[in-house]
Design a protein around this motif. Sequence first.
Motif, PDB file in Angstrom:
ATOM      1  N   UNK A 144       0.813  -1.216   0.000  1.00 35.39           N
ATOM      2  CA  UNK A 144       0.000   0.000   0.000  1.00 35.39           C
ATOM      3  C   UNK A 144       0.844   1.263   0.000  1.00 35.39           C
ATOM      4  N   UNK A 145       1.905   1.271   0.793  1.00 37.97           N
ATOM      5  CA  UNK A 145       2.758   2.461   0.851  1.00 37.97           C
ATOM      6  C   UNK A 145       3.495   2.682  -0.465  1.00 37.97           C
ATOM      7  N   UNK A 146       3.968   1.610  -1.071  1.00 39.02           N
ATOM      8  CA  UNK A 146       4.690   1.751  -2.335  1.00 39.02           C
ATOM      9  C   UNK A 146       3.725   2.120  -3.462  1.00 39.02           C
ATOM     10  N   UNK A 147       2.530   1.556  -3.459  1.00 36.18           N
ATOM     11  CA  UNK A 147       1.554   1.836  -4.517  1.00 36.18           C
ATOM     12  C   UNK A 147       1.074   3.281  -4.491  1.00 36.18           C
ATOM     13  N   UNK A 148       1.148   3.928  -3.343  1.00 33.74           N
ATOM     14  CA  UNK A 148       0.702   5.321  -3.277  1.00 33.74           C
ATOM     15  C   UNK A 148       1.814   6.315  -3.589  1.00 33.74           C
ATOM     16  N   UNK A 149       3.022   5.858  -3.792  1.00 33.09           N
ATOM     17  CA  UNK A 149       4.116   6.742  -4.208  1.00 33.09           C
ATOM     18  C   UNK A 149       4.024   6.898  -5.725  1.00 33.09           C
ATOM     19  N   UNK A 150       3.054   7.713  -6.145  1.00 31.74           N
ATOM     20  CA  UNK A 150       2.596   7.734  -7.531  1.00 31.74           C
ATOM     21  C   UNK A 150       3.689   7.994  -8.558  1.00 31.74           C
ATOM     22  N   UNK A 151       4.497   9.010  -8.488  1.00 37.26           N
ATOM     23  CA  UNK A 151       5.478   9.180  -9.566  1.00 37.26           C
ATOM     24  C   UNK A 151       6.494   8.028  -9.624  1.00 37.26           C
ATOM     25  N   UNK A 152       6.875   7.512  -8.467  1.00 34.96           N
ATOM     26  CA  UNK A 152       7.860   6.439  -8.454  1.00 34.96           C
ATOM     27  C   UNK A 152       7.290   5.123  -8.966  1.00 34.96           C
ATOM     28  N   UNK A 153       6.053   4.852  -8.666  1.00 38.27           N
ATOM     29  CA  UNK A 153       5.457   3.601  -9.120  1.00 38.27           C
ATOM     30  C   UNK A 153       5.279   3.612 -10.630  1.00 38.27           C
ATOM     31  N   UNK A 154       5.026   4.772 -11.218  1.00 36.43           N
ATOM     32  CA  UNK A 154       4.926   4.864 -12.676  1.00 36.43           C
ATOM     33  C   UNK A 154       6.264   4.542 -13.329  1.00 36.43           C
ATOM     34  N   UNK A 155       7.339   5.003 -12.742  1.00 34.69           N
ATOM     35  CA  UNK A 155       8.672   4.702 -13.278  1.00 34.69           C
ATOM     36  C   UNK A 155       8.956   3.206 -13.170  1.00 34.69           C
ATOM     37  N   UNK A 156       8.597   2.606 -12.054  1.00 36.54           N
ATOM     38  CA  UNK A 156       8.826   1.172 -11.867  1.00 36.54           C
ATOM     39  C   UNK A 156       8.006   0.354 -12.866  1.00 36.54           C
ATOM     40  N   UNK A 157       6.745   0.715 -13.036  1.00 38.63           N
ATOM     41  CA  UNK A 157       5.897  -0.011 -13.978  1.00 38.63           C
ATOM     42  C   UNK A 157       6.378   0.151 -15.411  1.00 38.63           C
ATOM     43  N   UNK A 158       6.710   1.362 -15.785  1.00 37.58           N
ATOM     44  CA  UNK A 158       7.161   1.614 -17.155  1.00 37.58           C
ATOM     45  C   UNK A 158       8.479   0.906 -17.451  1.00 37.58           C
ATOM     46  N   UNK A 159       9.390   0.919 -16.505  1.00 40.04           N
ATOM     47  CA  UNK A 159      10.675   0.280 -16.761  1.00 40.04           C
ATOM     48  C   UNK A 159      10.534  -1.236 -16.823  1.00 40.04           C
ATOM     49  N   UNK A 160       9.695  -1.822 -15.991  1.00 36.13           N
ATOM     50  CA  UNK A 160       9.522  -3.279 -16.017  1.00 36.13           C
ATOM     51  C   UNK A 160       8.798  -3.732 -17.275  1.00 36.13           C
ATOM     52  N   UNK A 161       7.937  -2.893 -17.826  1.00 40.13           N
ATOM     53  CA  UNK A 161       7.204  -3.275 -19.024  1.00 40.13           C
ATOM     54  C   UNK A 161       7.914  -2.891 -20.317  1.00 40.13           C
ATOM     55  N   UNK A 162       8.848  -1.965 -20.269  1.00 37.81           N
ATOM     56  CA  UNK A 162       9.498  -1.501 -21.493  1.00 37.81           C
ATOM     57  C   UNK A 162      10.927  -1.999 -21.664  1.00 37.81           C
ATOM     58  N   UNK A 163      11.692  -2.079 -20.603  1.00 35.92           N
ATOM     59  CA  UNK A 163      13.115  -2.395 -20.725  1.00 35.92           C
ATOM     60  C   UNK A 163      13.370  -3.832 -21.207  1.00 35.92           C
ATOM     61  N   UNK A 164      12.753  -4.862 -20.622  1.00 40.82           N
ATOM     62  CA  UNK A 164      13.052  -6.218 -21.118  1.00 40.82           C
ATOM     63  C   UNK A 164      12.689  -6.446 -22.585  1.00 40.82           C
ATOM     64  N   UNK A 165      11.502  -6.000 -23.070  1.00 48.28           N
ATOM     65  CA  UNK A 165      11.243  -6.194 -24.495  1.00 48.28           C
ATOM     66  C   UNK A 165      12.220  -5.428 -25.394  1.00 48.28           C
ATOM     67  N   UNK A 166      12.595  -4.230 -24.975  1.00 45.67           N
ATOM     68  CA  UNK A 166      13.548  -3.473 -25.788  1.00 45.67           C
ATOM     69  C   UNK A 166      14.913  -4.151 -25.833  1.00 45.67           C
ATOM     70  N   UNK A 167      15.359  -4.666 -24.714  1.00 46.89           N
ATOM     71  CA  UNK A 167      16.636  -5.390 -24.691  1.00 46.89           C
ATOM     72  C   UNK A 167      16.556  -6.654 -25.526  1.00 46.89           C
ATOM     73  N   UNK A 168      15.445  -7.374 -25.429  1.00 44.71           N
ATOM     74  CA  UNK A 168      15.286  -8.604 -26.201  1.00 44.71           C
ATOM     75  C   UNK A 168      15.277  -8.325 -27.705  1.00 44.71           C
TER      76      UNK A 168
END
Length: 114
Positions: A83-107
């Motif tokens: 709950x605490x991490x999910x409410x850290x809105x700008x940081x959670x967006x960076x985490x979600x975007x990097x996890x969804x974008x970086x591996x496919x781009x590297x692959x």
Amino acid sequence: MSYLTPDALARFRDTERATQAMVVAFAVGLVATYVHPLGLVVGGALLGGTASSVREAVVLGSEFGVTVLLAWAGLLVWYGVLGAVATAVPLIYIALASALAVPPLAAVAVRGLV
């Protein structure tokens, strides 16, 4: 197939052992991501090296990113801080975007080159 692809790697991608190599690459990427966030790149690159096509590299990279997110959410639930991490809105967006974008781009980068 790229002109940079060695013949042995091209033949390997069409065998049954390529699937086993994908499982190993997936596990190594998860461990590397647990150690450091650059493991997202490592996992995506390893999966891209074993993929038989660019489309498969995108799919494998995306699956790896989603798995990393689910494992991370599980760890956050385990420690009771989801709950605490999910409410850290700008940081959670960076985490979600990097996890969804970086591996496919590297692959795709690795599969496109080799």
